[in-house]
Design a protein around this motif. Structure first.
Motif, PDB file in Angstrom:
ATOM      1  N   ALA A 166      44.481  58.237  30.893  1.00  0.00           N
ATOM      2  CA  ALA A 166      43.310  59.094  31.069  1.00  0.00           C
ATOM      3  C   ALA A 166      43.607  60.549  30.744  1.00  0.00           C
ATOM      4  CB  ALA A 166      42.795  58.984  32.502  1.00  0.00           C
ATOM      5  N   PHE A 167      44.878  60.890  30.536  1.00  0.00           N
ATOM      6  CA  PHE A 167      45.254  62.268  30.219  1.00  0.00           C
ATOM      7  C   PHE A 167      45.312  62.531  28.718  1.00  0.00           C
ATOM      8  CE2 PHE A 167      47.635  63.987  34.218  1.00  0.00           C
ATOM      9  CZ  PHE A 167      46.460  63.860  34.940  1.00  0.00           C
ATOM     10  N   HIS A 168      45.169  61.498  27.899  1.00  0.00           N
ATOM     11  CA  HIS A 168      45.354  61.682  26.455  1.00  0.00           C
ATOM     12  C   HIS A 168      44.028  61.817  25.723  1.00  0.00           C
ATOM     13  CE1 HIS A 168      47.263  61.466  22.550  1.00  0.00           C
ATOM     14  NE2 HIS A 168      46.360  60.574  22.188  1.00  0.00           N
ATOM     15  N   ASP A 169      43.999  62.779  24.808  1.00  0.00           N
ATOM     16  CA  ASP A 169      42.872  62.939  23.885  1.00  0.00           C
ATOM     17  C   ASP A 169      43.441  63.445  22.570  1.00  0.00           C
ATOM     18  OD1 ASP A 169      40.654  63.550  22.389  1.00  0.00           O
ATOM     19  OD2 ASP A 169      39.672  64.772  23.928  1.00  0.00           O
ATOM     20  N   GLY A 170      43.513  62.571  21.592  1.00  0.00           N
ATOM     21  CA  GLY A 170      44.107  62.919  20.311  1.00  0.00           C
ATOM     22  C   GLY A 170      43.338  63.957  19.531  1.00  0.00           C
ATOM     23  N   GLU A 191      39.842  66.062  28.960  1.00  0.00           N
ATOM     24  CA  GLU A 191      39.176  66.922  29.939  1.00  0.00           C
ATOM     25  C   GLU A 191      39.606  66.544  31.355  1.00  0.00           C
ATOM     26  OE1 GLU A 191      37.098  70.198  30.937  1.00  0.00           O
ATOM     27  OE2 GLU A 191      37.555  69.463  28.911  1.00  0.00           O
ATOM     28  N   THR A 192      39.840  65.254  31.564  1.00  0.00           N
ATOM     29  CA  THR A 192      40.327  64.792  32.872  1.00  0.00           C
ATOM     30  C   THR A 192      41.668  65.440  33.206  1.00  0.00           C
ATOM     31  OG1 THR A 192      39.187  62.655  32.695  1.00  0.00           O
ATOM     32  CG2 THR A 192      41.071  62.757  34.182  1.00  0.00           C
ATOM     33  N   ALA A 193      42.568  65.473  32.235  1.00  0.00           N
ATOM     34  CA  ALA A 193      43.880  66.086  32.457  1.00  0.00           C
ATOM     35  C   ALA A 193      43.754  67.574  32.760  1.00  0.00           C
ATOM     36  CB  ALA A 193      44.773  65.875  31.234  1.00  0.00           C
ATOM     37  N   LYS A 194      42.872  68.243  32.046  1.00  0.00           N
ATOM     38  CA  LYS A 194      42.704  69.682  32.260  1.00  0.00           C
ATOM     39  C   LYS A 194      42.094  69.973  33.628  1.00  0.00           C
ATOM     40  CE  LYS A 194      42.337  70.731  27.327  1.00  0.00           C
ATOM     41  NZ  LYS A 194      41.468  71.182  26.220  1.00  0.00           N
ATOM     42  N   GLN A 195      41.143  69.147  34.044  1.00  0.00           N
ATOM     43  CA  GLN A 195      40.562  69.324  35.370  1.00  0.00           C
ATOM     44  C   GLN A 195      41.597  69.040  36.464  1.00  0.00           C
ATOM     45  OE1 GLN A 195      37.285  66.600  35.101  1.00  0.00           O
ATOM     46  NE2 GLN A 195      35.912  68.077  34.107  1.00  0.00           N
ATOM     47  N   PHE A 196      42.406  68.031  36.251  1.00  0.00           N
ATOM     48  CA  PHE A 196      43.482  67.705  37.205  1.00  0.00           C
ATOM     49  C   PHE A 196      44.447  68.885  37.310  1.00  0.00           C
ATOM     50  CE2 PHE A 196      47.337  65.685  38.747  1.00  0.00           C
ATOM     51  CZ  PHE A 196      46.883  64.680  39.592  1.00  0.00           C
ATOM     52  N   THR A 197      44.808  69.439  36.163  1.00  0.00           N
ATOM     53  CA  THR A 197      45.693  70.609  36.135  1.00  0.00           C
ATOM     54  C   THR A 197      45.050  71.784  36.866  1.00  0.00           C
ATOM     55  OG1 THR A 197      46.665  69.915  34.028  1.00  0.00           O
ATOM     56  CG2 THR A 197      46.860  72.247  34.608  1.00  0.00           C
ATOM     57  N   ALA A 198      43.768  72.007  36.610  1.00  0.00           N
ATOM     58  CA  ALA A 198      43.062  73.106  37.263  1.00  0.00           C
ATOM     59  C   ALA A 198      43.051  72.934  38.775  1.00  0.00           C
ATOM     60  CB  ALA A 198      41.629  73.200  36.723  1.00  0.00           C
ATOM     61  N   GLY A 199      42.941  71.688  39.244  1.00  0.00           N
ATOM     62  CA  GLY A 199      42.961  71.435  40.678  1.00  0.00           C
ATOM     63  C   GLY A 199      44.281  71.826  41.308  1.00  0.00           C
ATOM     64  N   ILE A 200      45.387  71.494  40.639  1.00  0.00           N
ATOM     65  CA  ILE A 200      46.708  71.865  41.160  1.00  0.00           C
ATOM     66  C   ILE A 200      46.865  73.381  41.171  1.00  0.00           C
ATOM     67  CG2 ILE A 200      49.192  71.761  40.705  1.00  0.00           C
ATOM     68  CD1 ILE A 200      48.806  68.912  39.728  1.00  0.00           C
ATOM     69  N   ALA A 239      55.858  67.626  25.364  1.00  0.00           N
ATOM     70  CA  ALA A 239      55.551  66.920  24.119  1.00  0.00           C
ATOM     71  C   ALA A 239      55.583  65.424  24.384  1.00  0.00           C
ATOM     72  CB  ALA A 239      56.564  67.287  23.039  1.00  0.00           C
ATOM     73  N   ALA A 240      54.671  64.685  23.764  1.00  0.00           N
ATOM     74  CA  ALA A 240      54.603  63.236  23.936  1.00  0.00           C
ATOM     75  C   ALA A 240      54.627  62.571  22.572  1.00  0.00           C
ATOM     76  CB  ALA A 240      53.339  62.847  24.701  1.00  0.00           C
ATOM     77  N   ARG A 241      55.516  61.605  22.423  1.00  0.00           N
ATOM     78  CA  ARG A 241      55.639  60.911  21.132  1.00  0.00           C
ATOM     79  C   ARG A 241      54.505  59.918  20.912  1.00  0.00           C
ATOM     80  NH1 ARG A 241      60.717  61.029  23.285  1.00  0.00           N
ATOM     81  NH2 ARG A 241      60.492  58.902  24.069  1.00  0.00           N
ATOM     82  N   VAL A 242      53.993  59.342  21.994  1.00  0.00           N
ATOM     83  CA  VAL A 242      52.930  58.343  21.896  1.00  0.00           C
ATOM     84  C   VAL A 242      51.849  58.682  22.922  1.00  0.00           C
ATOM     85  CG1 VAL A 242      54.450  56.516  21.061  1.00  0.00           C
ATOM     86  CG2 VAL A 242      54.146  56.829  23.523  1.00  0.00           C
ATOM     87  N   PRO A 243      50.611  58.227  22.698  1.00  0.00           N
ATOM     88  CA  PRO A 243      49.525  58.553  23.626  1.00  0.00           C
ATOM     89  C   PRO A 243      49.811  58.175  25.072  1.00  0.00           C
ATOM     90  CG  PRO A 243      48.637  57.628  21.609  1.00  0.00           C
ATOM     91  CD  PRO A 243      50.128  57.498  21.512  1.00  0.00           C
ATOM     92  N   ALA A 244      50.500  57.044  25.278  1.00  0.00           N
ATOM     93  CA  ALA A 244      50.768  56.582  26.640  1.00  0.00           C
ATOM     94  C   ALA A 244      51.653  57.553  27.412  1.00  0.00           C
ATOM     95  CB  ALA A 244      51.423  55.202  26.604  1.00  0.00           C
ATOM     96  N   ALA A 245      52.344  58.454  26.696  1.00  0.00           N
ATOM     97  CA  ALA A 245      53.260  59.387  27.353  1.00  0.00           C
ATOM     98  C   ALA A 245      52.629  60.733  27.673  1.00  0.00           C
ATOM     99  CB  ALA A 245      54.504  59.594  26.482  1.00  0.00           C
ATOM    100  N   SER A 246      51.350  60.920  27.374  1.00  0.00           N
ATOM    101  CA  SER A 246      50.696  62.189  27.691  1.00  0.00           C
ATOM    102  C   SER A 246      50.704  62.398  29.199  1.00  0.00           C
ATOM    103  CB  SER A 246      49.257  62.196  27.169  1.00  0.00           C
ATOM    104  OG  SER A 246      49.241  62.248  25.765  1.00  0.00           O
TER     105      SER A 246
END
Length: 453
Positions: free
Chosen positions: A265-269, A277-286, A332-339
């Motif tokens: 849910a954190f990856h958006d290519g 956007e989910t990752a950014k909102q999560f980051t903003a919450g922290i 940095a993430a090599r594959v989407p699953a690693a975002s």
């Protein structure tokens, strides 16, 4: 009925597997482990022939003796083992094993709200209700020190190594090797190990997992490191800043959310930073709850000796996709699953269950409130003066434990994340710790002032 009993009252397949392994490996003793509110691993040792009883009935113990648990008049607690956590202890000649347990309130039969593992499970339930599973990967750093002739820890390192050094400077490489072997015997998948920046400082990275398993693994990791270091006549410490004026030890924590269908849910290519956007909102919450979070992720007086500019520890409430001076970094993430995002401020003195729970609740709060994430700071914030930090809207973490506890008390979200019982007992214990520190007089003060004034 426990999770390790079947609907008919018999043992679950997982519990039966543990009993079979106990017989096959000639295990004599079981250590039923749990943690107190401060994150100290506790255990009740029972003969291995009590394993079936532990799964079906639980093992009773006196909770009044455990930091932050219950009062003397309500002391009976019950340990319920989690069969999936069974592991042979490699430094006990293979005849002892451990099971991590949940703590049950005997008067109600319900999970004890003061159990840190329960607090994390509650956070994960909230994430699940929002459609997410939480993965985490911490990087706990530690120091290895020599012992004196009486076997007591010193602050004398046994090597002169630096970041990624090889032997002969890195004299502890053999110790790290044995620690890795021990961790692998207990089911860890080790990614890498290396000497850290400071003399005597080390890091061993293990693969990410779901947040509960990872929190369990942090406690196991600290136990294994200490036990195997002791076999080499060394003392391992996860104290954040054992030596002044050099880098301290952190526990950078990588976090990602996955959807129920297994998508990150954190990856958006299509995003500039590959973050959704989910990752950014999560980051903003922290970031929004950072000051209060610090009381939980950096819970000792000593933690704030590490959190000062100039020693690679993050003190500035910002995020970056490039440099490590910010509180949160996008690796940095090599594959989407690693975002993922990397919270760089926690240290290894924290209770991992409480720290992960607080971080998760804060991040989910950002998602629920749809918080706007500030722009990343790509410059080195360490080089900013106060005016420039103010221009960028960058605040700082609390400068000491007292300030962090004040921020915690004022933050309803993080207090709720801990739950009433844990929040009360945690604040009580940590306020006493800070008060004790404030009335003490350090050697530095004696050296500085005694003959001057």
């Amino acid at each position: 009925m426990t999770e390790d009993t079947a609907p008919d009252g018999g043992l679950s397949a997982e519990a039966q597997r543990v009993l079979d392994e106990i017989d096959e490996k000639n295990v004599d003793f079981l250590r039923l482990q749990f943690t107190d509110i401060l994150g100290t691993v506790k255990n009740v040792a029972v003969p291995a022939d009590q394993a079936e009883k532990a799964f079906t009935e639980g093992i009773y113990f006196d909770g009044s003796s455990i930091e932050g648990f219950v009062r003397i008049q309500e002391s009976d607690m019950r340990l319920k083992p989690d069969a999936s956590t069974f592991a042979i202890l490699p430094w006990r000649d293979g005849h002892s094993a451990r099971l991590i347990c949940d703590v049950i309130n005997t008067s109600t039969g319900e999970p004890f709200e003061g159990d840190p593992r329960y607090v994390l499970k509650d956070a994960l339930d909230r994430a699940s209700e929002m459609g997410f599973e939480v993965n985490a990967a911490p990087e706990p750093e530690f120091f290895l020190f020599e012992e004196d002739e009486d076997g007591r820890a010193t602050t004398k390192t046994n090597d002169a190594g630096g970041y990624f050094d090889l032997a002969p400077k890195d004299l502890a490489s053999d110790v790290r090797r044995d620690i890795i072997f021990g961790l692998e015997e207990m089911g860890f998948d080790i990614e890498a190990s290396h000497h850290e920046v400071a003399q005597g400082q080390h890091e061993i990275n293990f693969e990410y997992d779901d947040a509960l398993t990872t929190a369990d693994n942090v406690g196991t990791f600290r136990t294994v490191v200490r036990a195997i270091a002791a076999q080499h006549d060394l003392h391992a410490t996860f104290m954040p800043k054992p030596i002044p004026r050099i880098n301290g030890s952190g526990m950078h924590t990588h976090i990602s959310l996955f959807t129920e269908d297994g998508e990150n849910a954190f990856h958006d290519g299509d995003d500039e930073f590959d973050l959704s956007e989910t990752a950014k909102q999560f980051t903003a919450g922290i970031l929004d709850h950072a000051e209060a979070l610090a009381a939980v992720t950096n819970p000792t007086v000593n933690s704030y000796k590490r959190l000062v500019p100039g020693y690679e520890a993050p003190v500035y409430v910002a995020w970056s996709d490039r440099n490590r001076s910010a509180l949160i970094r996008k690796p940095a993430a090599r594959v989407p699953a690693a975002s993922r995002i990397e919270a760089r401020f926690p240290d290894p003195s924290c209770n991992p269950y409480l720290a992960f729970a607080a971080l998760i609740h804060a991040g989910l709060d950002g998602i629920e409130r749809e918080l706007d994430c500030p722009d990343p700071v790509r410059e080195n914030i360490y080089e900013f003066d106060e005016a420039k930090r103010e221009e960028y809207g960058i605040t700082t973490l609390p400068s000491n434990l007292g300030e962090a506890l004040d921020a915690l008390e004022e933050d309803e979200l993080v207090m709720d994340a801990l739950g009433d019982h844990v929040a009360e007992k945690f604040l009580e214990a940590k306020t006493a710790e800070y008060d004790d520190y404030r009335v003490d007089v350090s050697d530095w003060e004696i050296d500085r002032y005694l003959e001057t004034f």
